[in-house]
Design an enzyme around this catalytic site. Structure first.
Site, PDB file in Angstrom:
ATOM      1  N   ARG A 172       5.419  -6.947   8.660  1.00 37.13           N
ATOM      2  CA  ARG A 172       5.884  -8.339   8.662  1.00 37.13           C
ATOM      3  C   ARG A 172       7.399  -8.340   8.600  1.00 37.13           C
ATOM      4  O   ARG A 172       8.033  -7.290   8.482  1.00 37.13           O
ATOM      5  CB  ARG A 172       5.324  -9.075   7.442  1.00 37.13           C
ATOM      6  CG  ARG A 172       5.625  -8.345   6.132  1.00 37.13           C
ATOM      7  CD  ARG A 172       5.293  -9.162   4.916  1.00 37.13           C
ATOM      8  NE  ARG A 172       5.283  -8.386   3.690  1.00 37.13           N
ATOM      9  CZ  ARG A 172       6.345  -8.010   3.002  1.00 37.13           C
ATOM     10  NH1 ARG A 172       7.561  -8.327   3.449  1.00 37.13           N
ATOM     11  NH2 ARG A 172       6.258  -7.318   1.886  1.00 37.13           N
TER      12      ARG A 172
ATOM     13  N   LYS B 214      -2.397   1.501   1.766  1.00 37.54           N
ATOM     14  CA  LYS B 214      -1.371   2.524   1.583  1.00 37.54           C
ATOM     15  C   LYS B 214      -1.974   3.917   1.721  1.00 37.54           C
ATOM     16  O   LYS B 214      -1.358   4.831   2.268  1.00 37.54           O
ATOM     17  CB  LYS B 214      -0.698   2.364   0.222  1.00 37.54           C
ATOM     18  CG  LYS B 214       0.261   1.190   0.118  1.00 37.54           C
ATOM     19  CD  LYS B 214       0.972   1.224  -1.214  1.00 37.54           C
ATOM     20  CE  LYS B 214       2.049   0.151  -1.294  1.00 37.54           C
ATOM     21  NZ  LYS B 214       1.510  -1.205  -1.288  1.00 37.54           N
TER      22      LYS B 214
ATOM     23  N   HIS C 161       9.976  -2.992 -10.443  1.00 34.92           N
ATOM     24  CA  HIS C 161       9.634  -2.372  -9.159  1.00 34.92           C
ATOM     25  C   HIS C 161       9.795  -3.344  -7.998  1.00 34.92           C
ATOM     26  O   HIS C 161       9.229  -3.144  -6.932  1.00 34.92           O
ATOM     27  CB  HIS C 161       8.203  -1.818  -9.166  1.00 34.92           C
ATOM     28  CG  HIS C 161       7.919  -0.947 -10.354  1.00 34.92           C
ATOM     29  ND1 HIS C 161       8.628   0.195 -10.621  1.00 34.92           N
ATOM     30  CD2 HIS C 161       7.011  -1.081 -11.358  1.00 34.92           C
ATOM     31  CE1 HIS C 161       8.164   0.745 -11.733  1.00 34.92           C
ATOM     32  NE2 HIS C 161       7.190  -0.013 -12.200  1.00 34.92           N
TER      33      HIS C 161
ATOM     34  N   GLU D 242       1.002   8.912  -6.942  1.00 29.90           N
ATOM     35  CA  GLU D 242       2.025   9.768  -6.362  1.00 29.90           C
ATOM     36  C   GLU D 242       2.906  10.364  -7.451  1.00 29.90           C
ATOM     37  O   GLU D 242       3.027   9.799  -8.549  1.00 29.90           O
ATOM     38  CB  GLU D 242       2.918   8.978  -5.396  1.00 29.90           C
ATOM     39  CG  GLU D 242       2.210   8.511  -4.146  1.00 29.90           C
ATOM     40  CD  GLU D 242       3.133   7.738  -3.221  1.00 29.90           C
ATOM     41  OE1 GLU D 242       2.762   7.597  -2.047  1.00 29.90           O
ATOM     42  OE2 GLU D 242       4.208   7.289  -3.671  1.00 29.90           O
TER      43      GLU D 242
END
Length: 669
Positions: free
Chosen positions: A293, A116, A235, A200
Site C-alpha cells: 500500500r 509475514k 515499535h 525473529e
C-alpha cells in the site's frame, strides 16, 4: 483516467487523496462513520456517504458496503488509503469481481505479502537475506518457546498478519516469553483478526530503512529511493527522513534492486514499500516485510523526487505506464516527516482523546507542508489512530531541513489535549540526531533528554500569564461597559483603582506542585510587574484569537494564551505551560489518598485481570491489562499493598476515569 473515485478511508490520507484527485479533475466520494460526520475529508469531497457507527468493524471495515456505495455513486475505482482494508486481499478480490478498480496491487500480491511468515519464505526462495527466525504455521506455544530458545534471546515476536507495531513484543528473557506471546497474540487478533505470530532474532541496534517501489501492469518496476524510519516509539515510526543519512550509491542500488526483485517475484502493481533492517555494526541488510500500500511516510519521497505518488497510483490503476523510468528518477535535497500525535510522551506515549480547542499550524510553503485531517474544534476519538497531522519539511541539505523542522515545530500550537510536539522539537534539536547517530533504540537511549520533567515557568512566562489575565479582565469590563446603560460609571474602570490603597493587583498561579505570585501595579499607560524581587515594565494587547503581544522591558514577544474554566494555557517559545490561576484565600488542601483507586487512562476494554480481592502485590506488579486504540496498556501497582476490590472483569468496557481496582497501601511502604 478515472472520472470519479471513492476513498475508503478517513483523516489525513483521505484529504491527501482528494487533493491529488482534484488537481487531476477527478471527482471524489468520501465515506464516514458517525464519529466523522463533520470531518474535514467529508467537507473536502464532492459527495459523501454514511457507513455506520464509529467502530471500524461497523463502518470503515465494511467492504460490501463500500463496494455498494462505489456503484451507487458511479465511482469507477476505490482508493483504500492505508490501514483498514488497504491490505485486505478479500476486499481487493471483491472489488475486481464487482467491476470496481481497486487502486492497489492485485489480490494475489497482497496475499503473498499479507502473511509475514509466507513473505519471508518467498523472499528466502528469491535469495533475499533474512534475519534468523521462525516463520512457520505451527503456532503451538511450546513450539514457539523452543524456537525462541534456538534463535537465542533477545527475540522479537511479531504479528504475522499486520504491522504498525501492533502485536509486536521484545522478549529479553525466557521467563517473560509466555506472557509476551499471549499479549502479542491478543493485540494481533484485535488489530488484524489473526493471532498468528513469527519470531525473529532481535538486533540490538538496527536501522530501519525502507525502499519505495512502484510497478505498472506493463511489467515496469522502479524504486524511488529510500527512507530512514529508525526513530520509533512503541515499535511505531514517529519521524522519517529521505534520503537515509550515510547511504552510498552502491548500497542504495543494492537495496533498490533487491526491493524491485521482491516486487517482481509476486507480480506487483502499484505503490509498495519493501522494508529492511540494517545492522549498524556490519552494514548488512535483511528483508523485514513488504507493505502492499501507500505508506504514511510517502510525503518525504515526494519532496525529494518532485513526484506525486497518489497521482502515480491513479495513473497506474487506470492502466497507464509508469510516468518515469529508473534512469529519469533523481534525488534532490533532504526531507523530514514528523508525525504529530495526541499522546503523552511522559506516560509511555499513551494515546490521548479530547477536543482540539486551539490549533495554529506553521505557515505552509515550498519548504513546509502539512497533511492533516482535522481542524480546530475537532475531536480526537478513541476509535481511530490518534494522529493529528504530518509535518513535512524540505531543504537543500539535511542540516538546513532539520533547522526548518525545528522552527516549524516551534510554530505549531495545539491546546486541548496532550501532544508530542515538545518531544518532537527536542528530537529535532538533539545533537545525536543531528549527527545522524540513528537506530531503533534512539528514543530509549536518549529518553532523559527527550522527555525531561515539565519545565518550570520562567519570569517571562509568569509575566505573560499575568498580562493575559489582566488583558482578559480589561476586555470583559470593556464589553460590560458597552452593554451598560451607564457606560461612564466608575465601576467599569480598568485602572486598578483601590480605595485607600495603591492601585495594585496580586495574581496567583499554580503550576504542578508549585505556586507563584505576580503583583501588577497599574500605571496610566503600562504595568509594573513584581516577580519576587524582580520588577519589569510591561505593556500588552490580547487579540481576539488569543494572541498576546507584549513588551517586557523593551523586549517585544508574542504568545498564545487560552483560558478555559480553571486553566490558562500559555504557548511561548515552542513550549506549552498549563497554569491554574487561583485565589489563595479560597484554596483548600487536598488530603492524600492511600486507598489506591486506580482509574482507566482512556476508554477501552479490559482484556486481562491478574489479581483478585485479598491479593498482596508489590509496587510495579501488573494488576490489569486495558486495550485501547488497538494497543495494550498495563495497569501497575503504584505501591506495595493489598487488593481491596476489583471492579471489572475481562471483556468488559470501561470509560475514561473509571475506577478499575481499589488498593490499600501497606503501612510504612
Amino acid at each position: 483516467m478515472f472520472k470519479k473515485i471513492l476513498i475508503a478511508n478517513r483523516g489525513e490520507i483521505a484529504c491527501r487523496v482528494i487533493r491529488s484527485a482534484d488537481r487531476l479533475g477527478i471527482d471524489s466520494v468520501a465515506v464516514y462513520s458517525d464519529a466523522d460526520a463533520d470531518a474535514r475529508h467529508v467537507k473536502l469531497a464532492g459527495e459523501a456517504f454514511r457507513l455506520g457507527p464509529p467502530a471500524p468493524k461497523a463502518s470503515y471495515l465494511r467492504g460490501d458496503r463500500l463496494i455498494e456505495l462505489a456503484r451507487q455513486s458511479g465511482a469507477e475505482a476505490i482508493h483504500p488509503g492505508y490501514g483498514f482494508l488497504s491490505e485486505n486481499e478479500d476486499f481487493a478480490a471483491a472489488c475486481a469481481a464487482a467491476g470496481v478498480v481497486f487502486i492497489g496491487p492485485p489480490a494475489a500480491a497482497i496475499a503473498a505479502m499479507g502473511s509475514k511468515s509466507a513473505a519471508k519464505r518467498l523472499m528466502e526462495q528469491a535469495a533475499v537475506p533474512l534475519v534468523p527466525g521462525y516463520h512457520g504455521d505451527d503456532q503451538d506455544a511450546a513450539l514457539l518457546a523452543r524456537e525462541a530458545e534456538r534463535i537465542g534471546y533477545p527475540v522479537l515476536i511479531k504479528a504475522s498478519a499486520g504491522g504498525g507495531g501492533k502485536g509486536m513484543k521484545i522478549v529479553e528473557r525466557r521467563e517473560d516469553f509466555a506472557a509476551q506471546l499471549a499479549s502479542a497474540q491478543r493485540e494481533a487478533q484485535a488489530s488484524f483478526g489473526d493471532d498468528r505470530v513469527l519470531i525473529e532474532k532481535y538486533l540490538t541496534r538496527p536501522r530501519h530503512i525502507e525502499i519505495q517501489v512502484f510497478a505498472d501492469s506493463h511489467g515496469n518496476v522502479v524504486y524511488l529511493f529510500e527512507r530512514d524510519c529508525s526513530v520509533q516509539r512503541r515499535h511505531q515510526k514517529v519521524l522519517e527522513e529521505a534520503p537515509a543519512p550515510g547511504m552510498n550509491e552502491e548500497r542504495r542500488r543494492q537495496m533498490g534492486e533487491a526491493a524491485v526483485n521482491a516486487a517482481r517475484a509476486i507480480g506487483y502493481v502499484g505503490a509498495g514499500t519493501v522494508e529492511f533492517i540494517v545492522d549498524t555494526l556490519s552494514g548488512e541488510f535483511y528483508f523485514m516485510e513488504m507493505n502492499t500500500r501507500l505508506q504514511v511516510e510517502h510525503p518525504v519521497t515526494e519532496m525529494i523526487t518532485g513526484q506525486d505518488l497518489v497521482e502515480w497510483q491513479l495513473r497506474v490503476a487506470s492502466g497507464e505506464r509508469l510516468p518515469l523510468t529508473q534512469e529519469q528518477l533523481r534525488i534532490h535535497g533532504h526531507a523530514f516527516e514528523a508525525r504529530v500525535y495526541a499522546e503523552a510522551p511522559a506516560r509511555d506515549f499513551l494515546p490521548q482523546i479530547g477536543h482540539l480547542r486551539h490549533l495554529r499550524e506553521p505557515a505552509q510553503s515550498a519548504h513546509v507542508r502539512i497533511d492533516t485531517g482535522v481542524e480546530a474544534g475537532d475531536e480526537i476519538s478513541p476509535y481511530y489512530d490518534p494522529m493529528i497531522a504530518k509535518l513535512i519539511v524540505w531543504d537543500e541539505s539535511r542540516e538546513r531541513a532539520l533547522d526548518r523542522l525545528a522552527q516549524a515545530l516551534a510554530d505549531y500550537e495545539i491546546v486541548g489535549l496532550d501532544t508530542n510536539l515538545d518531544f518532537l522539537g527536542r528530537l529535532a534539536r538533539h545533537p545525536a540526531f543531528r549527527a545522524a547517530e540513528l537506530d531503533t533504540g534512539f528514543i530509549g537511549r536518549h529518553q532523559a533528554e527527550l522527555i525531561p520533567p515539565p519545565p518550570e515557568p520562567s519570569r517571562e512566562v509568569l509575566a505573560l500569564a499575568a498580562l493575559a489575565e489582566l488583558c482578559s479582565v480589561a476586555a470583559e469590563r470593556e464589553a460590560a461597559r458597552l452593554r451598560s446603560d451607564d457606560p461612564d460609571s466608575p465601576w467599569h474602570a480598568v485602572t486598578g483603582w483601590r480605595l485607600n490603597q495603591d492601585n495594585r493587583h496580586a495574581l496567583h498561579f499554580r503550576h504542578g506542585e508549585r505556586e507563584y505570585a505576580v503583583v501588577a501595579h497599574y500605571r496610566p499607560d503600562h504595568f509594573v510587574l513584581e516577580l519576587g524581587e524582580h520588577k519589569l515594565r510591561a505593556t500588552a494587547r490580547l487579540d481576539g484569537d488569543g494572541r498576546l503581544r507584549a513588551d517586557l522591558d523593551g523586549h517585544r514577544v508574542s504568545a498564545s494564551a487560552l483560558r478555559e474554566e480553571k486553566t490558562l494555557t500559555l504557548l511561548f517559545a515552542g513550549a506549552a505551560y498549563e497554569l491554574e490561576p487561583f485565589n489563595p484565600l479560597l484554596a483548600g488542601l487536598a488530603a492524600e489518598d492511600d486507598s489506591g483507586g486506580l482509574t482507566a487512562p482512556m476508554p477501552g476494554t479490559v482484556v486481562a485481570v491478574h489479581v483478585k480481592a485479598g491479593d498482596t502485590v508489590e509496587k510495579g506488579a501488573p494488576l490489569m491489562i486495558l486495550e485501547a486504540m488497538k494497543m495494550e496498556h498495563t495497569i501497575a501497582a503504584p505501591f506495595d499493598g493489598t487488593v481491596e476490590s476489583v471492579f471489572f472483569l475481562a471483556g468488559e468496557q470501561v470509560k475514561e476515569g473509571a475506577a478499575l481496582l481499589a488498593l490499600i497501601k501497606t503501612e510504612g511502604k
